[in-house]
Write an enzyme that holds these catalytic residues in place. Structure first.
Site, short mmCIF file in Angstrom:
data_model
loop_
_atom_site.label_atom_id
_atom_site.label_comp_id
_atom_site.label_asym_id
_atom_site.label_seq_id
_atom_site.Cartn_x
_atom_site.Cartn_y
_atom_site.Cartn_z
N ASN A 115 25.31 73.61 5.08
CA ASN A 115 25.88 73.43 6.41
C ASN A 115 26.78 74.61 6.77
O ASN A 115 27.39 75.23 5.91
CB ASN A 115 26.65 72.10 6.50
CG ASN A 115 28.12 72.26 6.17
OD1 ASN A 115 28.94 72.67 7.00
ND2 ASN A 115 28.47 71.95 4.91
N PHE A 119 34.09 73.37 11.29
CA PHE A 119 35.22 72.52 11.70
C PHE A 119 35.04 71.96 13.11
O PHE A 119 35.98 71.93 13.92
CB PHE A 119 36.54 73.29 11.63
CG PHE A 119 37.05 73.57 10.25
CD1 PHE A 119 36.45 73.04 9.13
CD2 PHE A 119 38.17 74.40 10.07
CE1 PHE A 119 36.95 73.32 7.85
CE2 PHE A 119 38.67 74.67 8.80
CZ PHE A 119 38.05 74.12 7.69
N SER A 180 36.69 76.28 3.18
CA SER A 180 35.38 76.20 3.82
C SER A 180 34.85 77.60 4.05
O SER A 180 35.58 78.48 4.50
CB SER A 180 35.48 75.46 5.16
OG SER A 180 34.27 75.60 5.88
N ASN A 182 32.75 78.36 6.35
CA ASN A 182 32.13 78.38 7.67
C ASN A 182 33.06 78.73 8.81
O ASN A 182 32.66 78.71 9.97
CB ASN A 182 31.49 77.00 7.94
CG ASN A 182 30.45 76.65 6.89
OD1 ASN A 182 29.65 77.50 6.51
ND2 ASN A 182 30.48 75.43 6.41
N THR A 183 34.31 79.05 8.52
CA THR A 183 35.25 79.56 9.51
C THR A 183 35.61 80.98 9.09
O THR A 183 36.13 81.18 7.99
CB THR A 183 36.52 78.70 9.58
OG1 THR A 183 36.16 77.38 10.04
CG2 THR A 183 37.53 79.30 10.53
N LYS A 214 42.69 72.11 -1.08
CA LYS A 214 41.29 72.09 -1.50
C LYS A 214 40.81 73.52 -1.72
O LYS A 214 40.98 74.38 -0.85
CB LYS A 214 40.43 71.40 -0.44
CG LYS A 214 38.99 71.15 -0.88
CD LYS A 214 38.27 70.24 0.10
CE LYS A 214 36.88 69.86 -0.41
NZ LYS A 214 36.21 68.88 0.49
N ASN A 243 35.24 72.65 -2.81
CA ASN A 243 34.53 72.67 -1.55
C ASN A 243 33.08 73.10 -1.80
O ASN A 243 32.64 73.17 -2.94
CB ASN A 243 35.22 73.64 -0.58
CG ASN A 243 35.13 73.19 0.87
OD1 ASN A 243 34.06 72.80 1.33
ND2 ASN A 243 36.24 73.26 1.59
N THR A 244 32.35 73.41 -0.74
CA THR A 244 30.97 73.88 -0.88
C THR A 244 30.95 75.31 -1.42
O THR A 244 31.96 76.02 -1.37
CB THR A 244 30.24 73.83 0.47
OG1 THR A 244 30.96 74.62 1.42
CG2 THR A 244 30.14 72.39 0.97
#
Length: 358
Positions: A115, A119, A180, A182-183, A214, A243-244
């Site tokens: 993914n 956020f 994350s 993704n940001t 995290k 996290n991922t």
């Protein structure tokens, strides 16, 4: 039975659309009181599973990781399914749409998920109000907080403080998400010179509400230990690991398919071995009284028990929920209290039997 439903109904759908369908069912479960009570009667964790951590009483050591219920809309339904805690979010101070779609991809062969949601959420204040008005208090509710995409890294601390203040009076615990992938620039906040002011300033406003951080599975051991030392020094309640991952191996899904899906965080079964490694490092690095929440690659009661035996205080899952369906968590809770439990679940025994026949 759910496997047939997944393959015929959900698998052909876009992954994010399928998630939306499932989410609507869970929301409805939480809103219909007779169904909610009936589900909870069946799925409720056995009292022997209760765990005290961070001064809170968790009905079970197993809970739902952040990312599934981004806007705190499903707490009652998820509680009815047997989760001992539900970590909602990630929420940011202001609502934001996240990254362009498509942004979620299943890897069925690997029981994984990629993914790059970014956020996407409706903002911290609306989430706080939903937490405040939930029907049930049977599960612990944590809130995962992050910064808005448009907020520059040098002002990230302001966003974490704002988000924390918004949800503080309604959350049982808070988690700072700096991991994350993704940001843009977010993972750079795990560098100690960036992370320290975020942890200190956020801790200064959270008071007695437990605060955790995290971390990513892609950090090396030295970086993990340094973050743990900082968390202990600042007075955090614990660490969520992990996290991922941005790693893409080893996978059974073809390299061509994975590359076509593009950037994003990989979760699910492939992350399990690394998540367990990081858990052991974190547990060794933190003082005994600090909480460690292990997440990543958890599929069944055997995985949960492995994490607890490796030093986790609590364990979370997410991706397997998408593949195993609504009775997944009840099965895990039942597996953890099985009288003949010896480190393997009934599912593991079934697999072993099948392998012996092969």
């Amino acid at each position: 039975m759910y496997g047939a439903v997944f393959n015929t109904v959900f698998r052909p759908m876009d992954a994010e659309k399928a998630h939306g369908v499932g989410a609507s069912v869970i929301r409805s479960l939480g809103k219909i009181a007779p169904l909610q009570r009936l589900a909870y009667r069946y799925c409720k964790p056995d009292s022997s599973l209760a765990v005290t951590a961070m001064g809170l009483e968790f009905p079970s050591p197993f809970g739902l990781a952040a990312g599934f219920d981004k806007n705190a809309e499903m707490i009652d339904g998820l509680t009815a399914l047997g989760f001992g805690h539900v970590e909602v979010g990630t929420v940011t101070p202001l609502a934001q749409p996240g990254n362009p779609k498509p942004r979620m991809y299943r890897l069925p062969k690997d029981r994984g998920l990629i993914n790059r949601m970014g956020f996407n959420n409706g903002g911290a204040d609306p989430a706080a109000q939903r937490i405040a008005t939930r029907r049930t208090r049977d599960a612990i509710v944590g809130v995962n907080i992050g910064k808005n995409k448009d907020t520059p890294a040098e002002r990230a601390v302001d966003d974490y403080v704002k988000a924390a203040r918004s949800v503080l009076n309604y959350a049982d615990y808070l988690v700072i998400n700096v991991s994350s992938p993704n940001t843009p620039g977010l993972r750079g906040l795990q560098e100690l010179n960036s992370l320290e002011p975020i942890l200190r300033e956020t801790k200064s406003v959270t008071g007695n509400t437990p605060l955790l951080v995290k971390i990513a599975p892609d950090l090396d051991e030295d970086a993990i230990r340094h973050i743990c030392a900082l968390a202990a020094e600042v007075g955090l309640a614990g660490v969520v690991a992990t996290n991922t991952t941005i790693a893409r191996s080893p996978l059974s899904t073809s390299k061509r398919v994975v590359e076509a899906y593009g950037a994003g965080g990989l979760s699910g079964k492939p992350v399990g071995p690394r998540a367990l490694e990081v858990l052991r490092i974190v547990r060794d690095a933190l003082p005994e009284q600090m909480c460690v929440i292990s997440v990543g690659g958890v599929s069944d009661a055997h995985d949960v028990r492995d994490r607890l035996n490796a030093g986790a205080t609590l364990v979370q899952g997410y991706t397997a929920f998408l593949y195993e369906g609504p009775l997944w968590v009840a099965g895990i809770n039942q597996g953890l209290v099985a009288p003949d439990y010896d480190g393997t679940t009934k599912l593991d025994a079934k697999r072993a039997k099948a392998a012996a026949k092969a």
